[in-house]
Design a protein around this motif. Structure first.
Motif, PDB file in Angstrom:
ATOM      1  N   TYR A 172      -5.786  -9.838  31.144  1.00  0.00           N
ATOM      2  CA  TYR A 172      -7.175 -10.210  30.836  1.00  0.00           C
ATOM      3  C   TYR A 172      -7.883 -10.689  32.094  1.00  0.00           C
ATOM      4  O   TYR A 172      -9.046 -10.380  32.338  1.00  0.00           O
ATOM      5  CB  TYR A 172      -7.229 -11.343  29.801  1.00  0.00           C
ATOM      6  N   ALA A 173      -7.174 -11.475  32.875  1.00  0.00           N
ATOM      7  CA  ALA A 173      -7.785 -12.028  34.078  1.00  0.00           C
ATOM      8  C   ALA A 173      -8.203 -10.911  35.032  1.00  0.00           C
ATOM      9  O   ALA A 173      -9.258 -10.993  35.656  1.00  0.00           O
ATOM     10  CB  ALA A 173      -6.819 -12.990  34.767  1.00  0.00           C
ATOM     11  N   LEU A 174      -7.394  -9.861  35.113  1.00  0.00           N
ATOM     12  CA  LEU A 174      -7.747  -8.749  36.006  1.00  0.00           C
ATOM     13  C   LEU A 174      -9.085  -8.128  35.600  1.00  0.00           C
ATOM     14  O   LEU A 174      -9.892  -7.752  36.449  1.00  0.00           O
ATOM     15  CB  LEU A 174      -6.662  -7.668  35.976  1.00  0.00           C
ATOM     16  N   VAL A 175      -9.301  -8.018  34.290  1.00  0.00           N
ATOM     17  CA  VAL A 175     -10.569  -7.453  33.822  1.00  0.00           C
ATOM     18  C   VAL A 175     -11.696  -8.452  34.050  1.00  0.00           C
ATOM     19  O   VAL A 175     -12.775  -8.105  34.532  1.00  0.00           O
ATOM     20  CB  VAL A 175     -10.476  -7.062  32.329  1.00  0.00           C
ATOM     21  N   ALA A 176     -11.430  -9.719  33.722  1.00  0.00           N
ATOM     22  CA  ALA A 176     -12.470 -10.742  33.817  1.00  0.00           C
ATOM     23  C   ALA A 176     -12.920 -10.965  35.260  1.00  0.00           C
ATOM     24  O   ALA A 176     -14.095 -11.193  35.530  1.00  0.00           O
ATOM     25  CB  ALA A 176     -11.959 -12.051  33.218  1.00  0.00           C
ATOM     26  N   VAL A 177     -11.985 -10.885  36.194  1.00  0.00           N
ATOM     27  CA  VAL A 177     -12.323 -11.069  37.601  1.00  0.00           C
ATOM     28  C   VAL A 177     -13.333 -10.003  38.041  1.00  0.00           C
ATOM     29  O   VAL A 177     -14.263 -10.276  38.790  1.00  0.00           O
ATOM     30  CB  VAL A 177     -11.031 -11.014  38.440  1.00  0.00           C
ATOM     31  N   GLY A 178     -13.159  -8.788  37.505  1.00  0.00           N
ATOM     32  CA  GLY A 178     -14.102  -7.723  37.828  1.00  0.00           C
ATOM     33  C   GLY A 178     -15.491  -8.022  37.297  1.00  0.00           C
ATOM     34  O   GLY A 178     -16.489  -7.885  37.996  1.00  0.00           O
ATOM     35  N   GLY A 201     -10.870  -0.416  24.930  1.00  0.00           N
ATOM     36  CA  GLY A 201     -11.584  -1.255  25.892  1.00  0.00           C
ATOM     37  C   GLY A 201     -12.550  -2.232  25.250  1.00  0.00           C
ATOM     38  O   GLY A 201     -12.970  -3.199  25.886  1.00  0.00           O
ATOM     39  N   VAL A 202     -12.923  -1.997  23.983  1.00  0.00           N
ATOM     40  CA  VAL A 202     -13.991  -2.797  23.393  1.00  0.00           C
ATOM     41  C   VAL A 202     -13.567  -4.252  23.249  1.00  0.00           C
ATOM     42  O   VAL A 202     -14.235  -5.178  23.726  1.00  0.00           O
ATOM     43  CB  VAL A 202     -14.400  -2.212  22.021  1.00  0.00           C
ATOM     44  N   LYS A 203     -12.397  -4.431  22.598  1.00  0.00           N
ATOM     45  CA  LYS A 203     -11.953  -5.806  22.341  1.00  0.00           C
ATOM     46  C   LYS A 203     -11.545  -6.502  23.637  1.00  0.00           C
ATOM     47  O   LYS A 203     -11.886  -7.659  23.859  1.00  0.00           O
ATOM     48  CB  LYS A 203     -10.778  -5.791  21.350  1.00  0.00           C
ATOM     49  N   VAL A 204     -10.842  -5.770  24.484  1.00  0.00           N
ATOM     50  CA  VAL A 204     -10.422  -6.380  25.752  1.00  0.00           C
ATOM     51  C   VAL A 204     -11.642  -6.702  26.605  1.00  0.00           C
ATOM     52  O   VAL A 204     -11.706  -7.745  27.249  1.00  0.00           O
ATOM     53  CB  VAL A 204      -9.440  -5.449  26.494  1.00  0.00           C
ATOM     54  N   GLY A 205     -12.638  -5.820  26.568  1.00  0.00           N
ATOM     55  CA  GLY A 205     -13.860  -6.083  27.323  1.00  0.00           C
ATOM     56  C   GLY A 205     -14.538  -7.349  26.846  1.00  0.00           C
ATOM     57  O   GLY A 205     -14.971  -8.192  27.647  1.00  0.00           O
ATOM     58  N   LEU A 206     -14.638  -7.502  25.523  1.00  0.00           N
ATOM     59  CA  LEU A 206     -15.260  -8.711  24.973  1.00  0.00           C
ATOM     60  C   LEU A 206     -14.452  -9.952  25.343  1.00  0.00           C
ATOM     61  O   LEU A 206     -14.997 -10.994  25.687  1.00  0.00           O
ATOM     62  CB  LEU A 206     -15.360  -8.610  23.448  1.00  0.00           C
ATOM     63  N   LYS A 207     -13.127  -9.817  25.264  1.00  0.00           N
ATOM     64  CA  LYS A 207     -12.284 -10.966  25.591  1.00  0.00           C
ATOM     65  C   LYS A 207     -12.432 -11.338  27.060  1.00  0.00           C
ATOM     66  O   LYS A 207     -12.475 -12.509  27.414  1.00  0.00           O
ATOM     67  CB  LYS A 207     -10.826 -10.647  25.262  1.00  0.00           C
ATOM     68  N   ALA A 208     -12.550 -10.327  27.902  1.00  0.00           N
ATOM     69  CA  ALA A 208     -12.715 -10.612  29.320  1.00  0.00           C
ATOM     70  C   ALA A 208     -14.063 -11.272  29.588  1.00  0.00           C
ATOM     71  O   ALA A 208     -14.185 -12.145  30.458  1.00  0.00           O
ATOM     72  CB  ALA A 208     -12.573  -9.330  30.137  1.00  0.00           C
ATOM     73  N   LEU A 209     -15.091 -10.877  28.816  1.00  0.00           N
ATOM     74  CA  LEU A 209     -16.385 -11.562  28.937  1.00  0.00           C
ATOM     75  C   LEU A 209     -16.225 -13.035  28.583  1.00  0.00           C
ATOM     76  O   LEU A 209     -16.757 -13.921  29.263  1.00  0.00           O
ATOM     77  CB  LEU A 209     -17.395 -10.940  27.970  1.00  0.00           C
ATOM     78  N   ALA A 210     -15.485 -13.287  27.499  1.00  0.00           N
ATOM     79  CA  ALA A 210     -15.234 -14.664  27.087  1.00  0.00           C
ATOM     80  C   ALA A 210     -14.490 -15.407  28.189  1.00  0.00           C
ATOM     81  O   ALA A 210     -14.809 -16.557  28.506  1.00  0.00           O
ATOM     82  CB  ALA A 210     -14.424 -14.687  25.790  1.00  0.00           C
ATOM     83  N   VAL A 211     -13.510 -14.730  28.779  1.00  0.00           N
ATOM     84  CA  VAL A 211     -12.735 -15.345  29.858  1.00  0.00           C
ATOM     85  C   VAL A 211     -13.659 -15.707  31.018  1.00  0.00           C
ATOM     86  O   VAL A 211     -13.568 -16.777  31.609  1.00  0.00           O
ATOM     87  CB  VAL A 211     -11.631 -14.378  30.327  1.00  0.00           C
ATOM     88  N   VAL A 224      -7.910 -18.338  35.970  1.00  0.00           N
ATOM     89  CA  VAL A 224      -7.362 -19.390  35.108  1.00  0.00           C
ATOM     90  C   VAL A 224      -7.760 -19.143  33.664  1.00  0.00           C
ATOM     91  O   VAL A 224      -6.940 -19.260  32.739  1.00  0.00           O
ATOM     92  CB  VAL A 224      -7.849 -20.778  35.577  1.00  0.00           C
ATOM     93  N   GLY A 225      -9.027 -18.774  33.443  1.00  0.00           N
ATOM     94  CA  GLY A 225      -9.517 -18.521  32.092  1.00  0.00           C
ATOM     95  C   GLY A 225      -8.735 -17.410  31.411  1.00  0.00           C
ATOM     96  O   GLY A 225      -8.422 -17.498  30.221  1.00  0.00           O
ATOM     97  N   GLY A 226      -8.403 -16.368  32.161  1.00  0.00           N
ATOM     98  CA  GLY A 226      -7.654 -15.251  31.597  1.00  0.00           C
ATOM     99  C   GLY A 226      -6.300 -15.696  31.098  1.00  0.00           C
ATOM    100  O   GLY A 226      -5.887 -15.367  29.983  1.00  0.00           O
ATOM    101  N   VAL A 227      -5.622 -16.469  31.924  1.00  0.00           N
ATOM    102  CA  VAL A 227      -4.297 -16.947  31.545  1.00  0.00           C
ATOM    103  C   VAL A 227      -4.393 -17.850  30.317  1.00  0.00           C
ATOM    104  O   VAL A 227      -3.601 -17.744  29.373  1.00  0.00           O
ATOM    105  CB  VAL A 227      -3.643 -17.675  32.740  1.00  0.00           C
ATOM    106  N   LEU A 228      -5.430 -18.699  30.300  1.00  0.00           N
ATOM    107  CA  LEU A 228      -5.616 -19.616  29.171  1.00  0.00           C
ATOM    108  C   LEU A 228      -5.811 -18.853  27.861  1.00  0.00           C
ATOM    109  O   LEU A 228      -5.141 -19.126  26.852  1.00  0.00           O
ATOM    110  CB  LEU A 228      -6.833 -20.509  29.459  1.00  0.00           C
TER     111      LEU A 228
END
Lengths: 238, 289
Positions: free
Chosen positions: B16-22, B217-227, B241-245
């Motif tokens: 998740y963090a990898l996506v969120a960092v992007g 990608g839809v759910k992971v994308g949303l989760k990464a936005l949350a992260v 950190v948010g991704g790991v959490l």
């Protein structure tokens, strides 16, 4: 004689507002050329047009025999024209050292910066003390020193300073204005925009007076400082 | 049991963090949301899948997924961002990227169908005992790859000229350009980096869940936005950190509560954190690195 920087008949508009009209100006070479004028007379716009942040509608900007007009800002910086903008443009979330290192970004040879850093620290010892601090934590005067120091890291041929004295305590203004003539004496060409006309004309060789986007007077700085009209309008004489 | 779930959570959270960092990198330089980033992740997964199905080893599938996603990121920047950047409102690029995400989903449906496609077992998954915890070799690879890629990104942002140019652009594009930074190129570089990381996450999670769908990608994308929001907008370490959490919360809810509510718990934690700290755990220090 070809000037290092030659601006000819420059026109700049912001929408309907004509900010600069037919402005011509030369920076012959090493030394200080001052631009004075009231708020809104177009001083900052002139620097912004030279460095490419605002487009010119007409006119020419030649630097060392090459046209800068229509070049993007990063190409102009890489050509050796470095602009310290109004408000100093410090990157607040980066350290002092990182700001200085970024100053060298415009250079092709940016391998070893030790000598350049040492030179900046010699001019502004306070930056050496604060090099691990974030840019945003510096005082206004320190930020101005950092902005000038960062510009020097690019080894510019022409340094353009926009209101370096703005908002600074008199002691710091003097400190900054001690350094600027030293840089010019070392062979740097400086285009200095200042509201503090007295300080600017005292250290410059030549001066231009801008009024509502036009050059209304141009001459040797000493002659301008002695001109009654300039004294009355810009030097606070009665 | 707890340690086991923590390991699962770390592995999920790393991806998740990898996506969120992007997301956060792109938001940092453009102040715009890239709503097709989840689909970049999904396409990366399919590129990896295609390579794995063709018999490529896992590392090649991973690199291929990253490369494919990076190229896609380049195209998206060109098509959906550059024409509307600095013009129009912030809503325009939201719409253009939503359009891109729909096009990508349906393109993949055309190519692979809407049904899940199984990700081949690319290497022998052997259990490894680490004290009380048993992890599989696949989990170790996923966790190790995520950590290595994030460390690499951190290194690039802190220590390279490219990273300095990106950080300067994120903080003040005008000043960056006056320092000699080609801002358009820095933005392109951000899209390439962000998309490659999303592609890597896509391949890693596809191998983890053992199947992919075009809507992966839809759910992971949303989760990464949350992260990203939890970590603080534009804050790269915050997104890590948010991704790991979020991953750990999800794994714990699977382990102790009900696995069908895993997403509810993940988003619930996001809402709680944002209620207490509206700018995220690490504040909204844009692109602070």
């Amino acid at each position: 004689m070809t000037a290092l920087l030659a601006v000819r008949d420059l026109d700049v508009r912001y929408g309907q507002i004509q900010a600069l009209r037919d402005v011509s100006l030369d920076v012959p070479g090493p030394g200080i050329v001052a631009i004075i004028g009231a708020n809104g007379s177009g001083k900052s716009t002139l620097l912004r047009a030279i460095s490419g942040i605002v487009p010119a509608r007409a006119g020419e900007i030649d630097f060392a025999g090459r046209s800068l007009r229509r070049l993007p800002p990063h190409r102009i910086a890489r050509a050796g024209v470095v602009h310290v903008p109004e408000g100093r443009g410090i990157l607040a979330r980066m350290t002092v050292l990182e700001n200085l290192e970024l100053g060298a970004f415009a250079r092709r040879d940016r391998g070893d910066l030790t000598a350049d850093l040492a030179r900046v620290y010699a001019h502004f010892p306070r930056l050496a003390e604060r090099r691990r601090q974030l840019g945003g934590s510096l005082s206004g005067g320190e930020q101005q020193m950092l902005a000038i120091g960062r510009a020097l890291m690019a080894r510019p041929r022409l340094l353009m300073l926009d209101e370096p004295s703005l908002g600074l305590a008199p002691l710091l203004v003097r400190e900054i204005f001690d350094v600027i003539p030293r840089l010019a004496a070392d062979g740097l060409a400086v285009l200095l925009v200042e509201q503090n006309a007295r300080m600017a004309l005292a250290c410059a060789a030549e001066g231009y007076v801008l009024q509502t986007g036009r050059v209304v007077l141009h001459g040797r700085a000493a002659d301008l400082a002695a001109n009654p009209a300039v004294q009355h309008a810009y030097l606070g004489a009665t | 049991m707890l340690a086991q779930q923590l390991v699962n959570g770390l592995q999920l959270g790393g991806a998740y963090a990898l996506v969120a960092v992007g997301y956060t990198l792109i938001f940092g330089v453009l102040n715009l949301l890239h709503l097709a980033h989840g689909e970049v992740f999904m396409v990366g997964a399919y590129v990896g899948l295609a390579l794995a199905l063709a018999g490529a080893p896992f590392w090649a599938a991973l690199l291929g997924g990253m490369a494919g996603a990076a190229v896609l990121g380049l195209v998206i920047e060109r098509v959906a961002f550059r024409p509307v950047r600095d013009r129009g409102s912030h809503v325009t690029p939201l719409m253009t990227t939503i359009a891109v995400s729909l096009v990508l989903q349906h393109a993949v449906v055309k190519l692979y169908g809407a049904e899940p496609v199984a990700f081949p077992q690319v290497f022998a998954v052997v259990p490894v005992s680490l004290g009380p915890v048993t992890v599989t070799s696949l989990q170790l690879v996923i966790l190790g790859t995520s950590l290595a890629l994030m460390a690499l990104l951190d290194l690039v942002l802190r220590r390279t000229w490219l990273g300095r140019a990106i950080r300067a652009t994120a903080e003040n594009p005008t000043v960056a350009s006056l320092l000699g930074v080609n801002v358009s190129l820095a933005i392109v570089a951000v899209f390439v980096l962000a998309s490659a990381l999303a592609g890597a996450a896509g391949v890693l999670l596809a191998a983890n869940f053992t199947a992919v769908t075009p809507f992966f990608g839809v759910k992971v994308g949303l989760k990464a936005l949350a992260v990203m929001l939890v970590g603080g907008l534009g804050n790269v370490p915050g997104a890590m950190v948010g991704g790991v959490l979020v991953g750990v919360v999800e794994a714990l809810s699977v382990g102790y509560l009900a696995s069908s509510y895993r997403d509810a718990f993940a988003f619930g934690v996001m809402i709680l954190i944002l209620l207490v700290r509206p700018t995220g755990l690490f504040g909204a220090r844009l692109a602070a690195v």
